[in-house]
Design a protein around this motif. Structure first.
Motif, PDB file in Angstrom:
ATOM      1  N   PRO A   2      51.997  35.514  52.712  1.00  0.00           N
ATOM      2  CA  PRO A   2      50.604  35.184  52.118  1.00  0.00           C
ATOM      3  C   PRO A   2      51.013  34.952  50.487  1.00  0.00           C
ATOM      4  O   PRO A   2      51.930  35.359  49.753  1.00  0.00           O
ATOM      5  CB  PRO A   2      49.647  36.640  52.150  1.00  0.00           C
ATOM      6  N   THR A   3      49.934  34.251  49.785  1.00  0.00           N
ATOM      7  CA  THR A   3      49.906  33.915  48.397  1.00  0.00           C
ATOM      8  C   THR A   3      49.338  35.275  47.695  1.00  0.00           C
ATOM      9  O   THR A   3      48.158  35.477  48.081  1.00  0.00           O
ATOM     10  CB  THR A   3      49.460  32.578  48.046  1.00  0.00           C
ATOM     11  N   TYR A   4      49.646  35.782  46.929  1.00  0.00           N
ATOM     12  CA  TYR A   4      49.199  36.940  46.053  1.00  0.00           C
ATOM     13  C   TYR A   4      48.901  36.773  44.381  1.00  0.00           C
ATOM     14  O   TYR A   4      49.646  36.238  43.948  1.00  0.00           O
ATOM     15  CB  TYR A   4      50.059  38.203  46.329  1.00  0.00           C
ATOM     16  N   ARG A   5      47.588  36.971  44.310  1.00  0.00           N
ATOM     17  CA  ARG A   5      47.299  36.805  42.807  1.00  0.00           C
ATOM     18  C   ARG A   5      46.628  38.487  42.494  1.00  0.00           C
ATOM     19  O   ARG A   5      45.451  38.747  42.959  1.00  0.00           O
ATOM     20  CB  ARG A   5      46.264  35.877  42.693  1.00  0.00           C
ATOM     21  N   TYR A   6      47.012  39.020  41.427  1.00  0.00           N
ATOM     22  CA  TYR A   6      46.794  40.525  41.101  1.00  0.00           C
ATOM     23  C   TYR A   6      45.989  40.360  39.723  1.00  0.00           C
ATOM     24  O   TYR A   6      46.598  39.933  38.832  1.00  0.00           O
ATOM     25  CB  TYR A   6      48.073  41.298  41.178  1.00  0.00           C
ATOM     26  N   VAL A   7      44.763  40.760  39.513  1.00  0.00           N
ATOM     27  CA  VAL A   7      44.053  40.608  38.516  1.00  0.00           C
ATOM     28  C   VAL A   7      43.808  42.096  38.020  1.00  0.00           C
ATOM     29  O   VAL A   7      43.315  43.030  38.566  1.00  0.00           O
ATOM     30  CB  VAL A   7      42.755  39.961  38.610  1.00  0.00           C
ATOM     31  N   PHE A   8      44.350  42.428  36.848  1.00  0.00           N
ATOM     32  CA  PHE A   8      44.141  43.637  36.083  1.00  0.00           C
ATOM     33  C   PHE A   8      44.000  43.595  34.572  1.00  0.00           C
ATOM     34  O   PHE A   8      44.408  42.613  34.163  1.00  0.00           O
ATOM     35  CB  PHE A   8      45.091  44.764  36.536  1.00  0.00           C
ATOM     36  N   PHE A   9      43.880  44.387  33.755  1.00  0.00           N
ATOM     37  CA  PHE A   9      44.039  44.561  32.321  1.00  0.00           C
ATOM     38  C   PHE A   9      45.342  44.460  31.914  1.00  0.00           C
ATOM     39  O   PHE A   9      46.386  44.853  32.755  1.00  0.00           O
ATOM     40  CB  PHE A   9      43.515  45.686  31.825  1.00  0.00           C
ATOM     41  N   ASP A  10      45.562  43.832  30.621  1.00  0.00           N
ATOM     42  CA  ASP A  10      47.138  43.725  30.149  1.00  0.00           C
ATOM     43  C   ASP A  10      47.461  45.138  29.838  1.00  0.00           C
ATOM     44  O   ASP A  10      47.567  45.428  28.432  1.00  0.00           O
ATOM     45  CB  ASP A  10      46.973  42.842  29.115  1.00  0.00           C
ATOM     46  N   LEU A  11      47.587  46.218  30.675  1.00  0.00           N
ATOM     47  CA  LEU A  11      48.024  47.583  30.434  1.00  0.00           C
ATOM     48  C   LEU A  11      48.518  48.095  31.705  1.00  0.00           C
ATOM     49  O   LEU A  11      48.632  47.452  32.796  1.00  0.00           O
ATOM     50  CB  LEU A  11      47.009  48.357  29.880  1.00  0.00           C
ATOM     51  N   ARG A  12      48.979  49.387  31.654  1.00  0.00           N
ATOM     52  CA  ARG A  12      49.620  49.874  32.759  1.00  0.00           C
ATOM     53  C   ARG A  12      48.300  50.641  33.497  1.00  0.00           C
ATOM     54  O   ARG A  12      47.859  50.017  34.711  1.00  0.00           O
ATOM     55  CB  ARG A  12      50.566  51.079  32.569  1.00  0.00           C
ATOM     56  N   GLY A  13      48.011  51.885  32.997  1.00  0.00           N
ATOM     57  CA  GLY A  13      46.721  52.587  33.817  1.00  0.00           C
ATOM     58  C   GLY A  13      46.975  52.523  35.277  1.00  0.00           C
ATOM     59  O   GLY A  13      48.015  52.853  35.540  1.00  0.00           O
ATOM     60  N   LYS A  14      45.649  52.864  35.757  1.00  0.00           N
ATOM     61  CA  LYS A  14      45.557  52.985  37.133  1.00  0.00           C
ATOM     62  C   LYS A  14      46.184  51.970  37.976  1.00  0.00           C
ATOM     63  O   LYS A  14      46.683  51.927  39.151  1.00  0.00           O
ATOM     64  CB  LYS A  14      44.295  53.615  37.763  1.00  0.00           C
ATOM     65  N   GLY A  15      46.178  50.764  37.528  1.00  0.00           N
ATOM     66  CA  GLY A  15      46.652  49.435  38.293  1.00  0.00           C
ATOM     67  C   GLY A  15      47.810  49.189  38.178  1.00  0.00           C
ATOM     68  O   GLY A  15      48.437  48.301  39.117  1.00  0.00           O
ATOM     69  N   GLU A  16      48.702  49.860  37.398  1.00  0.00           N
ATOM     70  CA  GLU A  16      50.228  49.573  37.398  1.00  0.00           C
ATOM     71  C   GLU A  16      50.912  49.968  38.711  1.00  0.00           C
ATOM     72  O   GLU A  16      52.056  48.991  38.959  1.00  0.00           O
ATOM     73  CB  GLU A  16      50.949  50.492  36.154  1.00  0.00           C
ATOM     74  N   ILE A  17      50.620  50.791  39.583  1.00  0.00           N
ATOM     75  CA  ILE A  17      51.158  51.209  40.753  1.00  0.00           C
ATOM     76  C   ILE A  17      51.252  49.798  41.547  1.00  0.00           C
ATOM     77  O   ILE A  17      52.578  49.673  42.379  1.00  0.00           O
ATOM     78  CB  ILE A  17      50.494  52.156  41.408  1.00  0.00           C
ATOM     79  N   ASP A  35      42.537  40.783  28.906  1.00  0.00           N
ATOM     80  CA  ASP A  35      42.143  41.454  27.579  1.00  0.00           C
ATOM     81  C   ASP A  35      41.168  42.527  27.928  1.00  0.00           C
ATOM     82  O   ASP A  35      39.952  42.216  28.320  1.00  0.00           O
ATOM     83  CB  ASP A  35      41.696  40.570  26.508  1.00  0.00           C
ATOM     84  N   HIS A  36      41.345  43.747  27.620  1.00  0.00           N
ATOM     85  CA  HIS A  36      40.563  44.990  27.935  1.00  0.00           C
ATOM     86  C   HIS A  36      39.380  44.833  26.950  1.00  0.00           C
ATOM     87  O   HIS A  36      38.086  45.193  27.597  1.00  0.00           O
ATOM     88  CB  HIS A  36      41.297  46.085  27.849  1.00  0.00           C
ATOM     89  N   ASP A  37      39.584  44.566  25.922  1.00  0.00           N
ATOM     90  CA  ASP A  37      38.505  44.740  24.700  1.00  0.00           C
ATOM     91  C   ASP A  37      37.403  43.628  25.252  1.00  0.00           C
ATOM     92  O   ASP A  37      36.258  43.916  25.085  1.00  0.00           O
ATOM     93  CB  ASP A  37      39.135  44.501  23.569  1.00  0.00           C
ATOM     94  N   SER A  38      37.596  42.328  25.735  1.00  0.00           N
ATOM     95  CA  SER A  38      36.657  41.316  26.002  1.00  0.00           C
ATOM     96  C   SER A  38      35.859  41.525  27.467  1.00  0.00           C
ATOM     97  O   SER A  38      34.958  40.986  27.853  1.00  0.00           O
ATOM     98  CB  SER A  38      37.198  40.126  25.938  1.00  0.00           C
ATOM     99  N   TRP A  39      36.632  42.795  28.248  1.00  0.00           N
ATOM    100  CA  TRP A  39      35.924  42.677  29.574  1.00  0.00           C
ATOM    101  C   TRP A  39      34.544  43.077  29.613  1.00  0.00           C
ATOM    102  O   TRP A  39      33.910  42.510  30.328  1.00  0.00           O
ATOM    103  CB  TRP A  39      36.780  43.717  30.389  1.00  0.00           C
ATOM    104  N   PRO A  40      34.026  43.964  28.802  1.00  0.00           N
ATOM    105  CA  PRO A  40      32.602  44.271  28.839  1.00  0.00           C
ATOM    106  C   PRO A  40      31.749  42.975  28.617  1.00  0.00           C
ATOM    107  O   PRO A  40      30.625  43.063  29.188  1.00  0.00           O
ATOM    108  CB  PRO A  40      32.306  45.371  27.828  1.00  0.00           C
ATOM    109  N   GLU A  41      32.173  42.170  27.818  1.00  0.00           N
ATOM    110  CA  GLU A  41      31.188  40.951  27.254  1.00  0.00           C
ATOM    111  C   GLU A  41      31.836  39.746  28.359  1.00  0.00           C
ATOM    112  O   GLU A  41      30.852  38.836  28.552  1.00  0.00           O
ATOM    113  CB  GLU A  41      31.527  40.497  26.009  1.00  0.00           C
ATOM    114  N   ASN A  42      32.817  40.022  29.132  1.00  0.00           N
ATOM    115  CA  ASN A  42      33.049  39.060  30.376  1.00  0.00           C
ATOM    116  C   ASN A  42      32.113  39.008  31.530  1.00  0.00           C
ATOM    117  O   ASN A  42      32.857  39.364  32.567  1.00  0.00           O
ATOM    118  CB  ASN A  42      34.878  39.040  30.597  1.00  0.00           C
TER     119      ASN A  42
END
Length: 207
Positions: A2-17, A35-42
């Motif tokens: 399959p083709t995989y595309r993973y979307v998460f913030f530019d940090l480790r956090g809970k998604g780094e696993i 960008d984490h800071d822009s997510w609430p407005e996105n």
């Protein structure tokens, strides 16, 4: 494959696993970092994601949410689970243990607005919760006798412990001298070829 595309913030956090699972398995994926800071407005980004949150994984264009569910999928597909149902149960138990600790750490780090209360909770995490967690991990490694938490190979349990301990290892490296099995495990996981290559090129982030 399959083709995989993973979307998460530019940090480790809970998604780094999820990233660690992909790299450990040697599976190619598109690592999309927002960008984490822009997510609430996105607003468009939130609407495009399952449940309006991150992370999510696209598999051949179909989106799936929740970091642990995604990591478990990758582990099942690419040899990062156990050899039988009992081993898988043990792996899931270790993963659950890491989530318990991470929840307490996150609550202390980001929860209280009152600075004094936050400091109290953080002090408790590092004086009580973290040593208890490390002792539990130490005992599991001693019992298994292979250098891994379950069985005799790298699994989701090992990767989840590795990423959960990253912040505390950076902040309190001396604490780990009391837990030689945990320290050896960390070196063992970090030296896995796929993981070592990823870590050597990974962008440093605060969390």
């Amino acid at each position: 494959m399959p083709t995989y595309r993973y979307v998460f913030f530019d940090l480790r956090g809970k998604g780094e696993i999820v990233r660690l699972c992909f790299h450990a398995a040697g599976v190619k994926f598109e690592d999309v970092r927002l960008d984490h800071d822009s997510w609430p407005e996105n607003v468009r980004g939130r609407e495009a994601s399952p449940f309006g949150q991150l992370p999510y994984l696209e598999i051949d264009g179909k989106k799936f949410a929740q970091s642990i569910a995604i990591a478990q999928y990758i582990a099942r597909e690419y040899g990062l689970y156990g050899d039988n149902s009992l081993e898988n149960l043990s792996i899931d138990g270790v993963v659950g243990l890491t989530i318990d600790y991470f929840t307490r750490w996150a609550r202390a780090t980001y929860g209280p607005e009152d600075a004094k209360r936050r400091a109290e909770l953080q002090a408790k995490v590092y004086s009580e919760d973290l040593p208890k967690f490390l002792q539990q991990l130490e005992e599991l490694l001693i019992e298994n006798k292979t250098g891994y938490f379950v069985g005799n190979k790298l699994t989701l349990a090992d990767l989840k412990v590795y990423t959960t301990l990253e912040n505390s290892f950076q902040e309190f490296p001396d604490m780990y001298t009391k837990y030689p099995q945990v320290l050896a495990h960390r070196k063992k996981v970090g030296s896995q070829p796929g993981i070592a290559a990823y870590l050597s090129s990974r962008k440093p982030t605060p969390v």
